[in-house]
Design an enzyme around this catalytic site. Structure first.
Site, PDB file in Angstrom:
ATOM      1  N   LYS A   1      40.581  25.991 -45.510  1.00 37.44           N
ATOM      2  CA  LYS A   1      39.223  26.522 -45.390  1.00 37.44           C
ATOM      3  C   LYS A   1      38.231  25.635 -46.143  1.00 37.44           C
ATOM      4  O   LYS A   1      38.596  24.936 -47.084  1.00 37.44           O
ATOM      5  CB  LYS A   1      39.162  27.944 -45.974  1.00 37.44           C
ATOM      6  N   CYS A   2      36.985  25.716 -45.731  1.00 33.95           N
ATOM      7  CA  CYS A   2      35.886  24.999 -46.354  1.00 33.95           C
ATOM      8  C   CYS A   2      35.903  25.251 -47.873  1.00 33.95           C
ATOM      9  O   CYS A   2      36.110  26.388 -48.280  1.00 33.95           O
ATOM     10  CB  CYS A   2      34.580  25.504 -45.752  1.00 33.95           C
ATOM     11  N   PRO A   3      35.751  24.236 -48.689  1.00 30.36           N
ATOM     12  CA  PRO A   3      35.355  22.851 -48.388  1.00 30.36           C
ATOM     13  C   PRO A   3      36.535  21.878 -48.315  1.00 30.36           C
ATOM     14  O   PRO A   3      36.333  20.674 -48.265  1.00 30.36           O
ATOM     15  CB  PRO A   3      34.476  22.495 -49.581  1.00 30.36           C
TER      16      PRO A   3
END
Length: 83
Positions: free
Chosen positions: A12-14
């Site tokens: 998942k981001c980042p």
């Protein structure tokens, strides 16, 4: 010219952008990095990262659950000029 594959599915981001940046630093100009992601924010984050580094990016595939980027390390990119 070599192509390195980076599987970032499930992250998942980042993390996809951070791991892509780190992998790009190890490449030589003209080398390619194929990045596979599942995070929908990667379609924003990775192209923004590439604009910063001066490299070239193509989205080669965008399916429901998978995004594939092909990034080419540029000659004289910002990463190379600064260290």
């Amino acid at each position: 010219m070599t192509t390195t594959k980076l599987d970032l599915t499930g992250l998942k981001c980042p993390l996809p952008a951070l791991k892509t940046r780190k992998a790009l630093k190890a490449l030589k100009p003209g080398d390619r990095l194929e990045v596979r992601c599942t995070d929908p924010l990667a379609v924003i984050d990775i192209p923004n990262l590439i604009r910063e580094t001066g490299d070239k990016v193509e989205i080669t595939e965008r399916a429901e659950q998978r995004i594939v980027f092909l990034i080419e390390k540029a000659n004289g990119s910002i990463e190379n000029e600064n260290g």
